[in-house]
Design a protein around this motif. Structure first.
Motif, PDB file in Angstrom:
ATOM      1  N   MET A  62       7.057   7.575 -10.272  1.00  0.00           N
ATOM      2  CA  MET A  62       8.075   8.105  -9.373  1.00  0.00           C
ATOM      3  C   MET A  62       9.466   7.680  -9.820  1.00  0.00           C
ATOM      4  O   MET A  62      10.437   7.851  -9.119  1.00  0.00           O
ATOM      5  CB  MET A  62       7.823   7.582  -7.951  1.00  0.00           C
ATOM      6  CG  MET A  62       6.478   7.972  -7.377  1.00  0.00           C
ATOM      7  SD  MET A  62       6.366   9.731  -7.071  1.00  0.00           S
ATOM      8  CE  MET A  62       7.540   9.877  -5.717  1.00  0.00           C
ATOM      9  N   SER A  63       9.552   7.039 -11.021  1.00  0.00           N
ATOM     10  CA  SER A  63      10.809   6.468 -11.476  1.00  0.00           C
ATOM     11  C   SER A  63      11.815   7.542 -11.836  1.00  0.00           C
ATOM     12  O   SER A  63      11.480   8.574 -12.394  1.00  0.00           O
ATOM     13  CB  SER A  63      10.567   5.597 -12.709  1.00  0.00           C
ATOM     14  OG  SER A  63       9.552   4.663 -12.472  1.00  0.00           O
ATOM     15  N   ASP A  64      13.068   7.258 -11.512  1.00  0.00           N
ATOM     16  CA  ASP A  64      14.134   8.128 -11.961  1.00  0.00           C
ATOM     17  C   ASP A  64      15.395   7.312 -12.077  1.00  0.00           C
ATOM     18  O   ASP A  64      15.606   6.347 -11.366  1.00  0.00           O
ATOM     19  CB  ASP A  64      14.362   9.311 -11.007  1.00  0.00           C
ATOM     20  CG  ASP A  64      14.704   8.862  -9.611  1.00  0.00           C
ATOM     21  OD1 ASP A  64      15.704   9.353  -9.080  1.00  0.00           O
ATOM     22  OD2 ASP A  64      13.960   8.031  -9.063  1.00  0.00           O
ATOM     23  N   SER A  65      16.240   7.649 -13.015  1.00  0.00           N
ATOM     24  CA  SER A  65      17.447   6.881 -13.284  1.00  0.00           C
ATOM     25  C   SER A  65      18.545   7.280 -12.319  1.00  0.00           C
ATOM     26  O   SER A  65      18.758   8.455 -12.062  1.00  0.00           O
ATOM     27  CB  SER A  65      17.909   7.135 -14.723  1.00  0.00           C
ATOM     28  OG  SER A  65      19.092   6.443 -14.999  1.00  0.00           O
ATOM     29  N   LEU A  66      19.228   6.269 -11.787  1.00  0.00           N
ATOM     30  CA  LEU A  66      20.330   6.515 -10.862  1.00  0.00           C
ATOM     31  C   LEU A  66      21.625   6.019 -11.493  1.00  0.00           C
ATOM     32  O   LEU A  66      21.652   4.992 -12.146  1.00  0.00           O
ATOM     33  CB  LEU A  66      20.090   5.779  -9.538  1.00  0.00           C
ATOM     34  CG  LEU A  66      18.777   6.094  -8.822  1.00  0.00           C
ATOM     35  CD1 LEU A  66      18.685   5.260  -7.551  1.00  0.00           C
ATOM     36  CD2 LEU A  66      18.690   7.562  -8.484  1.00  0.00           C
ATOM     37  N   ALA A  81      11.242   2.507  -8.281  1.00  0.00           N
ATOM     38  CA  ALA A  81       9.819   2.185  -8.341  1.00  0.00           C
ATOM     39  C   ALA A  81       8.992   3.244  -7.621  1.00  0.00           C
ATOM     40  O   ALA A  81       9.515   4.059  -6.859  1.00  0.00           O
ATOM     41  CB  ALA A  81       9.564   0.807  -7.729  1.00  0.00           C
ATOM     42  N   GLU A  82       7.698   3.197  -7.846  1.00  0.00           N
ATOM     43  CA  GLU A  82       6.773   4.125  -7.234  1.00  0.00           C
ATOM     44  C   GLU A  82       6.912   4.107  -5.713  1.00  0.00           C
ATOM     45  O   GLU A  82       7.281   3.106  -5.119  1.00  0.00           O
ATOM     46  CB  GLU A  82       5.341   3.769  -7.640  1.00  0.00           C
ATOM     47  CG  GLU A  82       5.048   3.957  -9.123  1.00  0.00           C
ATOM     48  CD  GLU A  82       5.476   2.821 -10.015  1.00  0.00           C
ATOM     49  OE1 GLU A  82       5.097   2.806 -11.193  1.00  0.00           O
ATOM     50  OE2 GLU A  82       6.214   1.915  -9.547  1.00  0.00           O
ATOM     51  N   SER A  83       6.568   5.219  -5.085  1.00  0.00           N
ATOM     52  CA  SER A  83       6.793   5.385  -3.646  1.00  0.00           C
ATOM     53  C   SER A  83       6.074   4.323  -2.817  1.00  0.00           C
ATOM     54  O   SER A  83       6.576   3.914  -1.769  1.00  0.00           O
ATOM     55  CB  SER A  83       6.365   6.783  -3.199  1.00  0.00           C
ATOM     56  OG  SER A  83       5.001   7.004  -3.469  1.00  0.00           O
ATOM     57  N   TYR A  84       4.919   3.857  -3.266  1.00  0.00           N
ATOM     58  CA  TYR A  84       4.173   2.894  -2.458  1.00  0.00           C
ATOM     59  C   TYR A  84       4.813   1.507  -2.445  1.00  0.00           C
ATOM     60  O   TYR A  84       4.399   0.643  -1.683  1.00  0.00           O
ATOM     61  CB  TYR A  84       2.704   2.805  -2.910  1.00  0.00           C
ATOM     62  CG  TYR A  84       2.462   2.273  -4.306  1.00  0.00           C
ATOM     63  CD1 TYR A  84       2.212   0.912  -4.534  1.00  0.00           C
ATOM     64  CD2 TYR A  84       2.443   3.130  -5.398  1.00  0.00           C
ATOM     65  CE1 TYR A  84       1.968   0.435  -5.801  1.00  0.00           C
ATOM     66  CE2 TYR A  84       2.187   2.659  -6.666  1.00  0.00           C
ATOM     67  CZ  TYR A  84       1.954   1.305  -6.871  1.00  0.00           C
ATOM     68  OH  TYR A  84       1.699   0.839  -8.143  1.00  0.00           O
TER      69      TYR A  84
END
Length: 214
Positions: free
Chosen positions: A23-27, A173-176
């Motif tokens: 679920m990672s994405d760069s901000l 990080a992952e949603s959980y």
């Protein structure tokens, strides 16, 4: 007693890994709304850091993630290996008119042990290092002054080893992992590690608390 001892030693390293979806994405630094600011701290397991700063008045959001490494869009399993260079961090969006960066740093110093290298309690590895990722030269100056003040305070027997390094990328990080403590109050790590930390935080920083919706 044996069972209780085992539960206390349950760390976020042992979290179920059934959800391995990346679920990672760069901000980017500039994604916060006008008038708001961003702080990025690593202080051990990100569940702990998230839970603390969610309760600070003036903080609008806290997102658990990874920063400081070389691997693009890392998974939790990769970060836990210690081979990515990433630290578990919390990215904090705050209103500087309600809580200053200096105040966030004061909370940061007093809600983990900044003198233990690559370790917080039973969570050990470079992914658990104490680190401040500064988003501007002003944040760097404030962080360095705050660290010097904390070192000179005499509150810790050993010197502070917290890194102060430039922010580059943040990977969610992952949603959980998000809002973890609020959703898992009775999970052993939450009960025996995070809850006592929050009680100490509330006692010391009662003037900075806000209500948290679970």
């Amino acid at each position: 007693m044996v069972l209780l001892f085992a539960l206390i030693f349950f760390s976020c390293n042992t979290e179920s890994k059934t959800n391995t979806t990346n679920m990672s994405d760069s901000l980017s630094v500039n994604e916060s709304k006008s008038g708001l600011d961003t702080a990025t701290f690593g202080a051990g397991c990100f569940w702990c850091v998230e839970a603390v700063f969610q309760r600070v008045n003036g903080v609008l959001s806290v997102v658990s993630g990874y920063a400081g490494g070389e691997v693009e869009k890392p998974t939790y399993e990769q970060v836990c290996s210690g081979a990515t260079g990433h630290a578990e961090v919390a990215q904090i969006t705050f209103n500087p008119n309600e809580v200053s960066y200096e105040e966030l740093l004061e909370i940061f110093w007093h809600t983990h042990n900044p003198t233990t290298l690559n370790r917080q309690g039973n969570d050990e590895g470079t992914q658990y290092r104490s680190v401040i990722f500064y988003h501007s030269n002003e944040q760097k100056k404030i962080a360095e002054a705050s660290k010097a003040k904390a070192n000179a305070s005499g509150e810790w027997r050993e010197p502070i080893v917290t890194e102060i390094v430039p922010y580059t990328k943040f990977f969610k990080a992952e949603s959980y992992h998000q809002n973890y403590y609020n959703q898992h109050l009775y999970q052993p790590y939450c009960s025996f590690v995070i809850s006592p930390k929050l009680e100490k935080f509330k006692s010391k920083f009662s003037d900075k608390l806000k209500d948290v919706k679970k």
